[in-house]
Every structure is written in C-alpha cells, then in structure tokens.
Design an enzyme around this catalytic site. Structure first.
Site, PDB file in Angstrom:
ATOM      1  N   LYS A 169     -62.350  70.628  28.160  1.00  0.00           N
ATOM      2  CA  LYS A 169     -61.708  70.089  29.361  1.00  0.00           C
ATOM      3  C   LYS A 169     -62.160  68.658  29.663  1.00  0.00           C
ATOM      4  O   LYS A 169     -61.379  67.860  30.197  1.00  0.00           O
ATOM      5  CB  LYS A 169     -61.963  71.003  30.556  1.00  0.00           C
ATOM      6  CG  LYS A 169     -61.289  72.364  30.408  1.00  0.00           C
ATOM      7  CD  LYS A 169     -61.468  73.237  31.632  1.00  0.00           C
ATOM      8  CE  LYS A 169     -60.790  74.598  31.432  1.00  0.00           C
ATOM      9  NZ  LYS A 169     -60.875  75.444  32.642  1.00  0.00           N
TER      10      LYS A 169
ATOM     11  N   GLY B 181     -73.370  78.633  40.585  1.00  0.00           N
ATOM     12  CA  GLY B 181     -73.092  77.843  39.399  1.00  0.00           C
ATOM     13  C   GLY B 181     -72.820  76.395  39.752  1.00  0.00           C
ATOM     14  O   GLY B 181     -72.460  76.081  40.897  1.00  0.00           O
ATOM     15  N   ALA B 182     -72.960  75.524  38.759  1.00  0.00           N
ATOM     16  CA  ALA B 182     -72.689  74.100  38.984  1.00  0.00           C
ATOM     17  C   ALA B 182     -72.150  73.456  37.725  1.00  0.00           C
ATOM     18  O   ALA B 182     -72.256  72.245  37.550  1.00  0.00           O
ATOM     19  CB  ALA B 182     -73.954  73.383  39.457  1.00  0.00           C
TER      20      ALA B 182
END
Length: 270
Positions: free
Chosen positions: A67, A128-129
C-alpha cells in the site's frame, strides 16, 4: 460488451476474496469484468503494475505489503490516501494514475450503517499503530468521536501516528494509562494471526463496550473471543469492512453504488 480488466495485487494473495466480491458487484450492475489475483514479487511493485496497465488493466486493489508502494506509484491522491500515505485502490483517470484509500470509509460504513454502532461522542480505543490503523484514523475522526486513544506495544509508533493527526482528540496511551470501559475498541494489530490475546487490562471492557476486529475470519477471532470473555456487549470481525471498502473501490471505477448487505451475509454464512 467490452470486458473491464481489473486485479488485486499483494504478497501473499491466494487468500484474497476481492475477486468474489467484485464479481458479485459486477453481476448486480450488469457489467462484464475480469478480475484476477496477482502475486507481486518483493521489490517489483511498480514494474508489475506498469506491465498490467500496458496490457489494458484499468483498475487495481492493493493489499499487503504494497500500500505504501502504491502511494508512491500514484500521480494524484485522495485526501484519505494523503492522510495515510497509503493506497488500496488505483484507477486510471485521463491518463493519470489516481490513488485512493477506501479502508477508513469502509470501516466507518460497516460500524455505523451495517452494525448500527455509533461513533459520534464515543470514547474510542484503537489497538495498533501500523498501516492498517494509519489508514482508518482520519475517517474515524470524521465520525465525531469524543476522543480516540491509540495504544501500541511500541509506544513511540503510537505517539508518531497521533502526532501526524494534528487533532487534540487523538492521543497515544501506554498500558498503565488506558481508561476503563471504552465505548468502542478497534483491534488493528495482527496479533490474532498467531492466536495471541491483547496485552491490555481487562478493565478497558465494560458492559456497554463494543469490540471490532479489523481482521476477517471464518471463526471467532482471538480478539473478539477475548472481548466476549471480558463482558463486551457486542463484537464483530472485519468482513463488513472488507466488503464496504471494496464497494467504494467499485464505485470509484464504475460510478455505480454496489449493494453490500447480501454479499456480507453470504461471506459470513460460508
């Protein structure tokens, strides 16, 4: 009728449900498409996409781990893509390569429309990060939550992601300072792939808490099982998000709104 050629690109890619979903959308709309899975070798994203464009493909979905490569490949970007620095949908517009990221809007549509879970004025915790989380934070904020806490095993990554938002409602929170009883907890980590449970206190879950796992699965995810064990009011996996983000890609390519409810139900039943 001309056949529109499309593809989803990733590595691995065999598991992807994108062809099934988009072919269902095409049947709804009476369109003739050919949608293939393409395994992209590491380090050869741009070369692979350009070859496919040269062969007449007009649109692409991008999955892990490309991505960020897709963002760099695109000539123009949507606001969502700019915010996340990641692209999951490429379309060719007037000879230009246009990159969008429909993940966040897909998540919000699943939460609000399909599940009926509010975001407005809610106390939200996102676990999450990484790329999955960075792709959805901006769209979550458009839903007017009271606040969004970010928690990640490596706190510095959560701090960096929070700082990029430039929004006082977003803050990084370490384990010892997580609040009690969030309204909505979204898991954007990959811990479930190894059957791990979140390393967070049970007190973050209360009787009104809804738990959402961005992963989609044929069985109860580890995170959602953990949420129910600790008294969550409701849980959901990411099947609806998967279909909704695909519907937004389909609309970008064909200017046709796709019906999603039936496809979500079919995927869940299978």
């Amino acid at each position: 009728m001309a056949v529109t050629k499309l593809a989803v690109l990733g590595n691995p890619i065999a598991h992807s449900l994108s062809p099934v979903i988009h072919e269902a959308f095409a049947r709804q709309a009476g369109l003739d498409i050919r949608y293939e899975k393409v395994l992209v070798p590491q380090g050869r994203f741009a070369e692979t996409v350009q070859n496919l464009i040269d062969k007449g493909l007009l649109g692409f979905n991008i999955t892990l781990p490309f991505k960020y490569d897709a963002f760099r490949f695109a000539d123009e970007h949507s606001v969502a893509a700019q915010r996340s620095q990641a692209v999951n949908t490429i379309s060719l517009v007037g000879g230009q390569i246009y990159g969008d990221n429909t993940d966040g809007r897909g998540l919000v549509r699943d939460l609000v429309i399909n599940l009926g879970w509010p975001i407005e004025n809610q106390k939200v915790l996102v676990l999450g990060a990484g790329g999955a989380v960075s792709a959805v934070i901006w769209d979550l904020l458009q839903g007017s939550p009271d606040r969004v806490d970010l928690h990640n095993r490596t706190l510095s990554k959560a701090i960096a992601l929070a700082d990029r938002q430039r929004d006082p409602r977003v803050k990084a929170v370490d384990r010892d300072h997580l609040d009690k009883g969030y309204d909505l907890i979204i898991n954007g980590t990959s811990a479930g792939l190894s059957a791990e449970t979140p390393d967070v206190p049970e007190s973050i879950v209360a009787e009104n808490t809804r738990c959402y796992d961005m992963m989609y699965a044929t069985t109860q995810t580890t995170f959602n099982a953990w949420g129910l064990t600790n008294g969550a009011a409701a849980v959901s996996d990411g099947t609806g998000m998967l279909v909704e983000q695909a519907a937004l890609s389909f609309e970008l390519w064909f200017s046709v709104k796709a019906g999603t409810a039936g496809i979500i139900a079919t995927l869940r039943s299978e």
